[in-house]
Design an enzyme around this catalytic site. Structure first.
Site, PDB file in Angstrom:
ATOM      1  NE  ARG A 191      -2.942   0.264   3.142  1.00 40.22           N
ATOM      2  CZ  ARG A 191      -2.396   0.399   4.416  1.00 40.22           C
ATOM      3  NH1 ARG A 191      -1.988   1.795   4.702  1.00 40.22           N
ATOM      4  NH2 ARG A 191      -2.654  -0.393   5.191  1.00 40.22           N
ATOM      5  CE  LYS A 236      -8.844  11.328 -17.847  1.00 47.11           C
ATOM      6  NZ  LYS A 236     -10.308  10.534 -17.967  1.00 47.11           N
TER       7      LYS A 236
HETATM    8  C1  LIG Z   1      -7.900  17.258 -16.518  1.00 46.98           C
HETATM    9  C2  LIG Z   1      -8.140  16.050 -15.494  1.00 46.98           C
HETATM   10  N1  LIG Z   1      -7.704  15.985 -14.329  1.00 46.98           N
HETATM   11  C3  LIG Z   1      -8.192  15.110 -13.363  1.00 46.98           C
HETATM   12  C4  LIG Z   1      -8.998  14.167 -13.949  1.00 46.98           C
HETATM   13  C5  LIG Z   1      -9.275  12.755 -12.992  1.00 46.98           C
HETATM   14  O1  LIG Z   1      -8.583  11.825 -13.363  1.00 46.98           O
HETATM   15  P1  LIG Z   1      -9.097  10.085 -13.057  1.00 46.98           P
HETATM   16  O2  LIG Z   1     -10.446  10.066 -14.071  1.00 46.98           O
HETATM   17  O3  LIG Z   1      -8.020   9.561 -13.561  1.00 46.98           O
HETATM   18  O4  LIG Z   1      -9.561  10.089 -11.644  1.00 46.98           O
HETATM   19  C6  LIG Z   1      -9.376  13.886 -15.247  1.00 46.98           C
HETATM   20  C7  LIG Z   1     -10.466  13.063 -15.599  1.00 46.98           C
HETATM   21  O5  LIG Z   1     -11.163  13.187 -16.464  1.00 46.98           O
HETATM   22  C8  LIG Z   1      -9.075  14.997 -15.864  1.00 46.98           C
HETATM   23  O6  LIG Z   1      -9.661  15.381 -17.243  1.00 46.98           O
END
Ligand SMILES: Cc1ncc(COP(=O)(O)O)c(C=O)c1O
Length: 383
Positions: A52, A202
């Site tokens: 963890r 992403k």
């Molecule tokens: C710019 C941005 N920051 C943070 C996040 C959050 O990421 P996660 O979906 O992996 O928790 C996203 C998700 O769409 C995002 O587009």
């Protein structure tokens, strides 16, 4: 491989040139153990106790991302949200923080509905305006300024260097959600940011098959040690297989980001002034907010995200999305496949997204196919 003298493309393609000393393997094994052997004299000389807190499955992906960002250390998390919320959870009740009005909606919701209950004083401002930042900073009380650039879903641009100067002068840290820019197009730490965050879900992973997040720090500090503790103790820890997949995705980051960026620029230019499109929002267009700052701050392009506003309002926008064949109607961004989304329906009350806005995540398909598909969907929506 020395990350300071090696091109980012080479760092990504070779995962920093890692070779397993024991087996000579070029890609790392998948470590799945949750626990580590204690030495007979009751010590843990390996430095590893329990997965963890730490896991050898993270080492290489963290090293690659840290090298690309030019940081001191990177930490993987179970999601972008786990990474972003750790930045705030490491603060203390009563601390004042500034965040943008235009930002990833789920984090905005968490800040307003949960972080405030824990005692953080959260103020949402127009982060693209240095005057607004200066006016909102409370020296000694503001502990953190959160920037997202380009920012969901309007792709507004914030000047990282100018905001870092203002934050530091008031005694606050600057953290940047650089998910959309990726470390290839913007290096926030070199511009003065203290912490960079990515939803690694992403572009970093890039294949719509892993949820992950990462933080990178410019330097070690008491604050950063608290962030480490948040990961270990709250437990927003990434799984081993996800870390392994993330490293595989990182190997093609430069190719994917370049393709998506070139595609987005062409799509933005094509639909700018189109008879069925009221507005194109993309920092790569000189007409758009923040273009000059983006040009100076982003190297090699303006990223793969843009939005279009359909003429005919919400009904027309929803109809465009309904008629696409190649663009997939789905949330998220940064994958190989192009996605289209009516953003106001997702974000609900309080969204800065106008009702006619469609968010486009440009993938790595043939750009001609993507433009033709949007053309026919716009025409169908206006028939
Ligand atoms: C710019 C941005 N920051 C943070 C996040 C959050 O990421 P996660 O979906 O992996 O928790 C996203 C998700 O769409 C995002 O587009």
């Amino acid at each position: 491989m020395d990350p300071k003298t090696t091109h980012p493309d080479t760092i990504a393609a070779q995962g920093l040139g890692w070779i397993d000393e024991q087996t000579r393997a070029i890609t790392p094994p998948l470590h799945v153990s949750t626990t580590y052997l204690r030495d007979p004299d009751n010590q843990y000389r390996s430095g590893r106790v329990y997965a963890r807190a730490d896991n050898p499955a993270f080492d290489q992906a963290e090293a690659v991302i840290n090298a690309l960002e030019g940081g001191h250390q990177a930490l993987l998390f179970a999601s972008g949200m786990a990474a972003a919320t750790a930045v705030f959870q490491a603060l203390a009740p009563g601390d004042h923080v500034l965040a943008p009005k235009v930002m990833y909606w789920s984090l905005r919701n968490w800040l307003m509905n949960f972080a405030t209950q824990w005692g953080l004083q959260v103020e949402l401002i127009d982060m693209t305006s240095p005057e607004a930042v200066r006016a909102a900073l409370k020296p000694g009380k503001t502990k953190l300024v959160w920037v997202e650039t380009p920012a969901n879903p309007l792709w507004t641009v914030t000047d990282i260097a100018a905001t870092a100067q203002l934050a530091h002068a008031a005694g606050a840290l600057l953290a940047v959600d650089s998910t959309v820019a990726t470390p290839l197009l913007t290096q926030p730490l070199a511009l003065g940011a203290d912490v960079v965050m990515h939803a690694a879900t992403k572009y970093l992973n890039g294949h719509s098959d892993v949820i992950a997040g990462v933080l990178v720090t410019r330097e070690d500090s008491e604050y950063w040690q608290r962030v480490r503790k948040v990961r270990a103790q709250v437990g927003g820890t990434l799984g081993s297989f996800e870390a392994w997949l993330l490293l595989r995705g990182l190997r093609t980051l430069h190719l994917r980001v370049r393709a998506a960026t070139a595609g987005a620029q062409r799509i933005a230019e094509h639909f700018h002034g189109h008879r069925h499109v009221a507005e194109v929002l993309y920092p790569g267009l000189p007409a758009c907010q923040g273009h000059a700052v983006a040009k100076a701050q982003m190297k090699g392009g303006f990223g793969g995200m843009l939005s279009i506003r359909a003429r005919g309002g919400e009904a027309a926008a929803v109809a465009v999305a309904a008629n696409t064949q190649i663009w997939k109607r789905a949330t998220s961004l940064g994958g190989t496949e192009s996605l289209i989304e009516h953003r106001a329906s997702v974000e609900g009350a309080g969204t800065p997204a106008p009702p006619d806005l469609l968010r486009l995540s440009v993938g790595i398909e043939d750009v001609g196919d993507l433009i033709a598909d949007l053309e026919q969907a716009l025409a169908a929506a206006h028939r």
